[in-house]
Design an enzyme around this catalytic site. Structure first.
Site, PDB file in Angstrom:
ATOM      1  N   ASP A  36      35.596  58.615  37.128  1.00  0.00           N
ATOM      2  CA  ASP A  36      36.769  59.015  37.913  1.00  0.00           C
ATOM      3  C   ASP A  36      36.973  58.076  39.091  1.00  0.00           C
ATOM      4  O   ASP A  36      36.175  58.056  40.025  1.00  0.00           O
ATOM      5  CB  ASP A  36      36.587  60.446  38.432  1.00  0.00           C
ATOM      6  CG  ASP A  36      36.772  61.480  37.335  1.00  0.00           C
ATOM      7  OD1 ASP A  36      37.786  61.406  36.622  1.00  0.00           O
ATOM      8  OD2 ASP A  36      35.902  62.352  37.199  1.00  0.00           O
ATOM      9  N   ASP A 176      40.481  67.546  30.924  1.00  0.00           N
ATOM     10  CA  ASP A 176      39.662  67.204  32.101  1.00  0.00           C
ATOM     11  C   ASP A 176      39.855  68.227  33.216  1.00  0.00           C
ATOM     12  O   ASP A 176      40.955  68.377  33.750  1.00  0.00           O
ATOM     13  CB  ASP A 176      40.087  65.800  32.577  1.00  0.00           C
ATOM     14  CG  ASP A 176      39.219  65.256  33.696  1.00  0.00           C
ATOM     15  OD1 ASP A 176      38.217  65.906  34.069  1.00  0.00           O
ATOM     16  OD2 ASP A 176      39.548  64.165  34.202  1.00  0.00           O
TER      17      ASP A 176
HETATM   18  C1  DX5 Z   1      38.927  65.638  38.754  1.00  0.00           C
HETATM   19  C2  DX5 Z   1      38.299  64.680  37.772  1.00  0.00           C
HETATM   20  C3  DX5 Z   1      37.393  65.308  36.789  1.00  0.00           C
HETATM   21  C4  DX5 Z   1      36.181  66.018  37.349  1.00  0.00           C
HETATM   22  C5  DX5 Z   1      35.817  67.138  36.408  1.00  0.00           C
HETATM   23  O1  DX5 Z   1      39.809  64.934  39.550  1.00  0.00           O
HETATM   24  O2  DX5 Z   1      39.292  63.983  37.048  1.00  0.00           O
HETATM   25  O3  DX5 Z   1      36.973  64.346  35.809  1.00  0.00           O
HETATM   26  O4  DX5 Z   1      35.076  65.177  37.511  1.00  0.00           O
HETATM   27  O5  DX5 Z   1      34.797  67.869  36.972  1.00  0.00           O
HETATM   28  P1  DX5 Z   1      34.457  69.368  36.512  1.00  0.00           P
HETATM   29  O6  DX5 Z   1      34.036  69.290  35.084  1.00  0.00           O
HETATM   30  O7  DX5 Z   1      33.374  69.768  37.443  1.00  0.00           O
HETATM   31  O8  DX5 Z   1      35.720  70.167  36.680  1.00  0.00           O
HETATM   32 ZN    ZN Z   2      38.688  62.630  35.275  1.00  0.00          ZN
END
Ligand code: DX5
Ligand code: ZN
Length: 216
Positions: A36, A176
């Protein structure tokens, strides 16, 4: 049954021991890692840049799924491509020639994806599905790991699944945000091909079990 891709998001890993954490999920069976990239402008967090991707590239052969949550992906995508990204996803909400950017990314030899934030309708990107390798549906607002899954995003996954299947497009659907063993099965049922998961995997006592529980 189709094989679901699990992409652990290293945003929830320990940055002081990133190599070790990536190694753990690799040994646990993950084939992708999700990276990310947030610029503090497109979304309210500042995360990592190409130097991290380059350093990690030397430590693993995993597929690098780079999610650019940045205002000017056309300025920076090449740095990530050179650093070792295998897939570069940028956001549909940015002001750039999206078709051209997709073409440029693909011509460079890596896969190209586009992502939609929760408030962005699928119709904004349907015209691009034929040239995309992946579409990323955000099920939280971009910025941070550990937010709750937005159930009302499910119809978007179903709409995309129908469109892609009807037209026989070669485009994966990735989800995501807020993915755990419960929300993963809802997404798979709706038609997801790939699931990003950060806090659920990296806070688990047994990441291998956590990864397995996502594709059931
Ligand atoms: C949020 C990101 C995600 C995040 C997901 O902006 O794009 O990829 O890391 O994390 P979890 O699985 O904890 O929601
Ligand atoms: Zn992401």
């Amino acid at each position: 049954m189709k094989k679901i891709v699990i992409a652990p998001s290293i945003l929830s890993a320990n940055f002081a021991t990133l190599e070790r954490d990536v190694n753990i999920v690799e040994k646990a069976g993950a084939k992708w890692i999700h990276i990310d990239v947030i610029d503090g402008h497109f979304a309210p967090n500042i995360t990592m840049g190409p130097a991290i991707v380059k350093a990690l590239r030397k430590t693993t052969k995993l597929f690098f799924d780079v999610h650019l949550m940045i205002t000017s992906p056309e300025k920076y995508w090449q740095d990530f491509q050179k650093a070792g990204a295998n897939l570069i996803t940028f956001h549909s909400e940015v002001q750039t020639d999206k078709r051209k950017l997709i073409e440029n990314i693909k011509t460079s030899g890596v896969k190209a994806g586009i992502s939609i934030k929760p408030k962005t309708p699928v119709s904004d990107i349907e015209g691009l599905l034929s040239c995309l390798d992946l579409v990323l549906v955000m099920t939280v607002e971009p910025g941070f790991g550990g937010q709750p899954f937005m159930n009302d995003m499910i119809p978007k996954i179903e709409t995309l699944r129908k469109n892609i299947d009807q037209n026989n497009y070669n485009c994966l659907i990735e989800i995501d945000g807020g993915i755990n063993s419960q929300t993963s099965s809802i997404c798979i049922q709706a038609g997801a091909d790939a699931l990003v998961s950060g806090s659920y995997i990296f806070s688990a006592e047994n990441p291998a079990e956590a990864i397995k529980s996502l594709s059931l």
